[in-house]
Design an enzyme around this catalytic site. Structure first.
Site, mmCIF file in Angstrom:
data_model
loop_
_atom_site.group_PDB
_atom_site.id
_atom_site.type_symbol
_atom_site.label_atom_id
_atom_site.label_comp_id
_atom_site.label_asym_id
_atom_site.label_seq_id
_atom_site.Cartn_x
_atom_site.Cartn_y
_atom_site.Cartn_z
ATOM 1 N N ARG A 223 -1.277 -1.399 -18.195
ATOM 2 C CA ARG A 223 -2.279 -0.350 -18.221
ATOM 3 C C ARG A 223 -2.932 0.332 -17.065
ATOM 4 O O ARG A 223 -3.128 -0.091 -16.125
ATOM 5 C CB ARG A 223 -3.374 -1.628 -18.059
ATOM 6 C CG ARG A 223 -4.983 -1.447 -17.978
ATOM 7 C CD ARG A 223 -6.020 -2.818 -18.552
ATOM 8 N NE ARG A 223 -5.557 -3.801 -19.962
ATOM 9 C CZ ARG A 223 -5.574 -3.178 -21.201
ATOM 10 N NH1 ARG A 223 -7.674 -2.378 -20.750
ATOM 11 N NH2 ARG A 223 -5.995 -3.524 -22.358
ATOM 12 N N TYR B 193 0.366 -1.487 0.249
ATOM 13 C CA TYR B 193 -0.310 -0.107 -0.346
ATOM 14 C C TYR B 193 0.475 1.073 0.269
ATOM 15 O O TYR B 193 1.666 1.473 0.486
ATOM 16 C CB TYR B 193 -0.921 0.196 1.317
ATOM 17 C CG TYR B 193 -2.690 -0.409 1.043
ATOM 18 C CD1 TYR B 193 -3.716 0.355 0.495
ATOM 19 C CD2 TYR B 193 -2.198 -1.628 1.633
ATOM 20 C CE1 TYR B 193 -4.277 -0.106 -0.225
ATOM 21 C CE2 TYR B 193 -4.323 -1.909 1.392
ATOM 22 C CZ TYR B 193 -5.104 -0.812 -0.180
ATOM 23 O OH TYR B 193 -5.657 -1.735 0.175
ATOM 24 N N GLU C 260 -0.317 4.978 -0.223
ATOM 25 C CA GLU C 260 -1.783 6.123 -0.121
ATOM 26 C C GLU C 260 -0.847 6.943 0.485
ATOM 27 O O GLU C 260 0.181 7.057 1.250
ATOM 28 C CB GLU C 260 -3.311 5.139 0.550
ATOM 29 C CG GLU C 260 -3.673 4.905 -0.116
ATOM 30 C CD GLU C 260 -4.810 4.620 0.944
ATOM 31 O OE1 GLU C 260 -5.501 5.162 2.466
ATOM 32 O OE2 GLU C 260 -5.453 3.299 1.119
ATOM 33 N N ASP D 99 -9.426 14.090 -23.442
ATOM 34 C CA ASP D 99 -8.958 13.101 -23.259
ATOM 35 C C ASP D 99 -7.746 12.283 -24.847
ATOM 36 O O ASP D 99 -8.455 12.332 -25.648
ATOM 37 C CB ASP D 99 -10.249 12.515 -22.949
ATOM 38 C CG ASP D 99 -10.236 11.384 -22.701
ATOM 39 O OD1 ASP D 99 -9.213 10.167 -23.747
ATOM 40 O OD2 ASP D 99 -10.981 10.018 -22.611
ATOM 41 N N LYS E 178 -2.205 1.714 -24.991
ATOM 42 C CA LYS E 178 -3.058 1.550 -25.936
ATOM 43 C C LYS E 178 -1.695 2.052 -27.067
ATOM 44 O O LYS E 178 -0.982 1.248 -26.703
ATOM 45 C CB LYS E 178 -4.381 2.817 -26.596
ATOM 46 C CG LYS E 178 -5.749 2.189 -25.463
ATOM 47 C CD LYS E 178 -7.386 3.316 -26.015
ATOM 48 C CE LYS E 178 -8.022 2.620 -25.249
ATOM 49 N NZ LYS E 178 -8.321 3.445 -23.970
#
Ligand code: DSN
Length: 424
Positions: A245, A65, A67, A210, A239
């Protein structure tokens, strides 16, 4: 098929441990390996990452983790996570010439959500490309939070299927949106960010790009950059950018950067996926190599060749060609063939595409009157314009016949081609 060709499809790593562990998972993993290795990937939003990106995403960075942000974490033990995240930020800034970057968004949809959370209040007006003309679900579609929480004003394409800037200006003046989104999920032409910027300034709107589809082309200097014309830029990283990803947000305005930082964490996300952040750092470093520019321009050369090849064989390509990685085919003139049937027949032949609505499509999104192709993945395999001719031929043959024998014959030819262009 000769043993020589079969050898080329052997997995690049051993799946033996999986076989002993679980039949279902082993079967899915090995068959998916075979599908990717022996088939032609022409989905416009897909690609093959490098082995190093794969290693990063499968690394022990998944165990932690983290955060917070570098130097300001809510967990101990984050020394190397700080180093990697800061390095990923620095690389992203260099790659896109941005003043700030946030590498934590889990996806493009999460990146867009964080941008809206940072820049809009519920009930504000958001203007973006309509889903039915090539926009994205997160660009104000009524079924998405972006359409439910904000007043969504869509713009679309003109009769030549180019962005209708007169309409964008008229609607912006009428509806005075707080935020205008430029960028699309299915648009084969160059996006004129300067034109959007001038309209946004006229109506005092914030401008967001975007660039999920074209990020790799922008990074490879094969498409104009949205910076510094846009106040905020969101993207996916997997992409045309060919990375892990995930999502990325960046910009040049410091005030916007501060709001985005809070909107990603703690606004809309908890712990970042640090193995994916590691994978993003690898991808940014790879995209900064000079060879990435060659890759980006070859993607476009291949797309142009494939579009020409399809038009030569009688297909209606929307806008009669492409400027980027994407080709949008209309089947409206083929009364007996819809997008769903085309996708399924091509899959039988070893060619993966996705059915896609065309502008003002009379058919539903589950059936559609078109399909969408892209050349990022086959360009990664090393294919060039000459292979695009063969691919156009196979697409034409597969879509002119339902015969299982014909589709099988094409499947064999596709495998032979793929054997010469291994994915790993
Ligand atoms: N799923 C992406 C695409 O295929 O374009 C958009 O999110």
């Amino acid at each position: 098929m000769s043993d020589g060709i079969q050898d080329k499809f052997k997995p690049a790593w051993s799946l033996q441990n999986w076989e002993a562990f679980d039949d279902v998972l082993y079967s899915a993993l090995s068959h998916e390996h075979e599908r990717q290795a022996t088939g032609l990937e022409l989905i416009a939003s897909e690609n093959y990452v490098s082995k190093r990106v794969l290693e990063a995403c499968g690394s022990l960075f998944t165990n932690k983790y983290a955060e917070g942000y570098p130097g300001k974490r809510y967990y101990g033990g984050c020394t190397y996570y700080d180093q990697v995240e800061q390095y990923a930020i620095d690389l992203a800034k260099r790659l896109f010439d941005a003043q700030w970057a946030n590498v934590q968004p889990h996806s493009g949809a999460n990146a867009n959500l964080a941008a809206y959370f940072a820049l809009l209040e519920p009930g504000d007006t958001l203007m973006a490309m309509s889903l039915s003309h090539g926009g994205h679900l997160t660009h104000g579609s009524p079924v998405n939070l972006s359409g439910k929480w904000f007043k969504s004003v869509p713009y679309g394409l003109d009769v030549n299927h180019r962005i209708d800037f007169d309409q964008v200006r008229d609607r912006a003046k009428t509806h005075r949106p707080k935020l205008i989104v430029c960028g699309a999920t299915c648009y084969p032409r160059t996006i004129d960010f300067e034109a959007f910027s001038s309209i946004a300034q006229e109506v005092d709107a914030v401008l967001m790009a975007d660039i999920a589809h074209i990020a790799g082309l922008v990074a490879g200097k094969a498409h104009p950059s949205p910076l510094p014309h846009c106040d905020v830029v969101t993207t996916t990283t997997h992409k045309t950018l060919r990375g892990a990803r995930g999502g990325l947000i960046m910009g040049c305005r410091e005030d916007v950067g501060v709001k985005i930082r809070k909107a990603v964490f703690p606004g809309t996300q908890g712990g970042p996926l640090m193995h994916q952040v590691l994978g993003k750092a690898v991808c940014f470093k790879e995209a900064l190599e000079p060879s990435f520019e060659t890759y980006a321009s070859q993607i476009i050369k291949n797309a142009k060749a494939l579009a020409e090849g399809l038009m030569d064989r009688g297909f209606k390509v929307i806008t009669d060609g492409t400027d980027n990685h994407l080709i949008w085919v209309s089947l409206l003139d083929r009364t007996t063939l819809d997008g769903r049937e085309a996708e399924s027949r091509l899959e039988e032949a070893g060619i993966t595409v996705n059915k896609n609505t065309i502008p003002d499509d009379p058919r539903s999104a589950m059936i559609t009157s078109g399909f969408r192709l892209g050349t990022a993945a086959c360009t990664t395999r090393g294919m060039g314009e000459s292979e695009m001719g063969a691919i156009a031929d196979w697409i034409a043959q597969a879509l002119s016949s339902e015969s299982a024998e014909q589709l099988n014959r094409i499947r064999c030819e596709v495998k032979i081609l793929c054997a010469s262009f291994p994915i790993y």
